[in-house]
Scaffold this motif. Structure first.
Motif, short mmCIF file in Angstrom:
data_model
loop_
_atom_site.label_atom_id
_atom_site.label_comp_id
_atom_site.label_asym_id
_atom_site.label_seq_id
_atom_site.Cartn_x
_atom_site.Cartn_y
_atom_site.Cartn_z
N GLN A 166 0.82 -1.21 0.00
CA GLN A 166 0.00 0.00 0.00
C GLN A 166 0.86 1.26 0.00
N LEU A 167 1.97 1.22 0.72
CA LEU A 167 2.86 2.38 0.75
C LEU A 167 3.45 2.66 -0.62
N LEU A 168 3.84 1.60 -1.32
CA LEU A 168 4.39 1.77 -2.66
C LEU A 168 3.33 2.25 -3.65
N ASP A 169 2.10 1.86 -3.45
CA ASP A 169 1.02 2.30 -4.34
C ASP A 169 0.67 3.77 -4.13
N LYS A 170 0.70 4.25 -2.90
CA LYS A 170 0.26 5.60 -2.60
C LYS A 170 1.39 6.62 -2.52
N LEU A 171 2.63 6.15 -2.46
CA LEU A 171 3.77 7.05 -2.31
C LEU A 171 4.87 6.64 -3.28
N ASP A 172 5.42 7.64 -3.99
CA ASP A 172 6.49 7.36 -4.94
C ASP A 172 7.78 7.11 -4.16
N LEU A 173 7.83 5.96 -3.52
CA LEU A 173 8.92 5.67 -2.61
C LEU A 173 10.29 5.61 -3.30
N PRO A 174 10.42 4.99 -4.47
CA PRO A 174 11.75 4.96 -5.11
C PRO A 174 12.32 6.36 -5.39
N LEU A 175 11.47 7.31 -5.79
CA LEU A 175 11.95 8.67 -6.05
C LEU A 175 12.48 9.32 -4.79
N TYR A 176 11.71 9.26 -3.70
CA TYR A 176 12.14 9.90 -2.46
C TYR A 176 13.32 9.16 -1.84
N PHE A 177 13.35 7.87 -1.97
CA PHE A 177 14.49 7.11 -1.47
C PHE A 177 15.77 7.51 -2.21
N MET A 178 15.68 7.66 -3.53
CA MET A 178 16.85 8.05 -4.31
C MET A 178 17.27 9.47 -3.99
N ASN A 179 16.32 10.37 -3.74
CA ASN A 179 16.68 11.73 -3.33
C ASN A 179 17.47 11.71 -2.03
N SER A 180 17.03 10.92 -1.08
CA SER A 180 17.74 10.83 0.20
C SER A 180 19.13 10.23 0.01
N VAL A 181 19.23 9.22 -0.84
CA VAL A 181 20.53 8.59 -1.08
C VAL A 181 21.50 9.60 -1.72
N ILE A 182 21.03 10.32 -2.72
CA ILE A 182 21.89 11.28 -3.41
C ILE A 182 22.38 12.35 -2.44
N VAL A 183 21.47 12.93 -1.68
CA VAL A 183 21.85 14.01 -0.76
C VAL A 183 22.77 13.48 0.33
N ALA A 184 22.44 12.35 0.93
CA ALA A 184 23.25 11.82 2.04
C ALA A 184 24.64 11.41 1.56
N VAL A 185 24.73 10.80 0.39
CA VAL A 185 26.04 10.37 -0.12
C VAL A 185 26.90 11.58 -0.47
N LEU A 186 26.32 12.59 -1.13
CA LEU A 186 27.10 13.78 -1.49
C LEU A 186 27.56 14.54 -0.24
N VAL A 187 26.69 14.65 0.74
CA VAL A 187 27.08 15.34 1.98
C VAL A 187 28.18 14.55 2.69
N THR A 188 28.07 13.24 2.73
CA THR A 188 29.07 12.42 3.42
C THR A 188 30.42 12.50 2.73
N VAL A 189 30.43 12.36 1.41
CA VAL A 189 31.69 12.40 0.66
C VAL A 189 32.36 13.76 0.79
N SER A 190 31.59 14.83 0.67
CA SER A 190 32.17 16.17 0.78
C SER A 190 32.73 16.41 2.17
N ASN A 191 32.07 15.91 3.22
CA ASN A 191 32.60 16.06 4.57
C ASN A 191 33.88 15.27 4.75
N LEU A 192 33.94 14.06 4.21
CA LEU A 192 35.15 13.27 4.33
C LEU A 192 36.34 13.96 3.67
#
Length: 299
Positions: free
Chosen positions: A82-108
């Motif tokens: 139901q969550l996958l049907d009502k929420l574009d979970l892959p899009l938001y998950f990928m947004n979080s991955v992109i932001v978190a990875v870029l922030v982590t790499v830049s801090n390192l």
């Protein structure tokens, strides 16, 4: 052996004092008590997470049952469907991955550079810059939200990945952690490399960075965790739903009665999906993380 003992007599071991071996026995109850208290503390701290994880697989009937049902009698994936049907979970998950990875790499990268400069290079104003880093640690993060928003707005970076990443590309805590850890590297090692003709970039990338892997693992966990769970700044800096990160999208979904519809099961499933990447990262880097915490600041 006393002076009056006969020649050739075999010396005997001194007799143990009564109760001398009871120290270990007295420690045993205390150790058991410590383990019991720690186990109770662990149970209290992990209870909300266990409830969330188990509730993601419960039916709506079991979620609203009284008294509460901890372990589901009928495991189901309907909440995730139901969550996958009502929420574009892959899009938001990928947004979080992109932001978190870029922030982590830049801090390192940036925190390691500044930490190396503050720890191993002599230049004018080094102590003053380190004082500014310590001062930045004392400033509440929420106090900087308004200036950051105005700056990102002036740069036309609202509703962009750059606007979500740049304000957190380097943190004072990361600089402090890397500086303290790099101070434990012997200066003689770096001087020997300089005498052999190595430049500062070579020393930094090929000698220093491999030696600070525990600190890098510690910083990566803290940074990724903070960026992944960051809610306030993505909520302020994004107006376009397509740029929402997973926590913002899940919170917006939870407050929309037309979507969530009071389904606690879907919210529990979404919360579990938010927690899992951080949990996997911590398990993968746990050994380096504990080593970094134990040795940071030692010299």
């Amino acid at each position: 052996m006393s002076a009056t003992s006969a020649p050739g007599a075999v010396p005997t071991a001194p007799a143990k004092k009564p109760g001398g071996g009871g120290r270990t026995g007295r420690r045993a109850p205390k150790r058991v008590l410590v383990y019991v208290l720690l186990s109770l503390g662990l149970l209290v701290m992990s209870a909300p997470f266990l409830w969330m994880a188990l509730s993601a697989f419960k039916t709506q009937t079991e979620l609203t049952a009284s008294p509460p049902v901890w372990i589901p009698t009928e495991w189901t994936l309907e909440n995730f469907r139901q969550l996958l049907d009502k929420l574009d979970l892959p899009l938001y998950f990928m947004n979080s991955v992109i932001v978190a990875v870029l922030v982590t790499v830049s801090n390192l990268v940036f925190c390691s550079m500044l930490g190396y400069a503050l720890a191993k290079l002599n230049f004018a104003g080094r102590n003053k810059i380190f004082g500014l880093v310590l001062g930045a640690l004392m400033v509440p993060g929420n106090l900087m939200l308004l200036p950051l928003f105005v700056l990102m707005s002036k740069l036309h970076l609202i509703d962009s990945y750059a606007g979500l990443v740049l304000p957190f590309a380097a943190g004072a805590f990361g600089v402090f952690l890397m500086r303290q850890f790099m101070q434990s590297i012997p200066d003689e090692l770096l001087e020997a490399a300089r005498m052999d003709g190595a430049g500062e970039w070579y020393i930094f990338w090929r000698i220093v960075m491999p030696l600070v892997k525990p600190a890098l693992a510690t910083l990566s966990i803290f940074t990724f965790l903070g960026s992944w769970n960051n809610f306030v700044w993505p909520l302020i800096a994004t107006n376009d739903p397509d740029k929402y990160t997973l926590p913002v999208a899940l919170a917006t979904f939870a407050t929309d009665p037309n979507k969530a519809g009071g389904s606690n099961g879907m919210l529990m499933a979404g919360s579990l999906l938010v927690v899992l990447p951080v949990l996997v990262l911590f398990i993968a880097l746990q050994r380096h993380f504990t080593q970094g915490i134990a040795t940071a600041g030692m010299k």
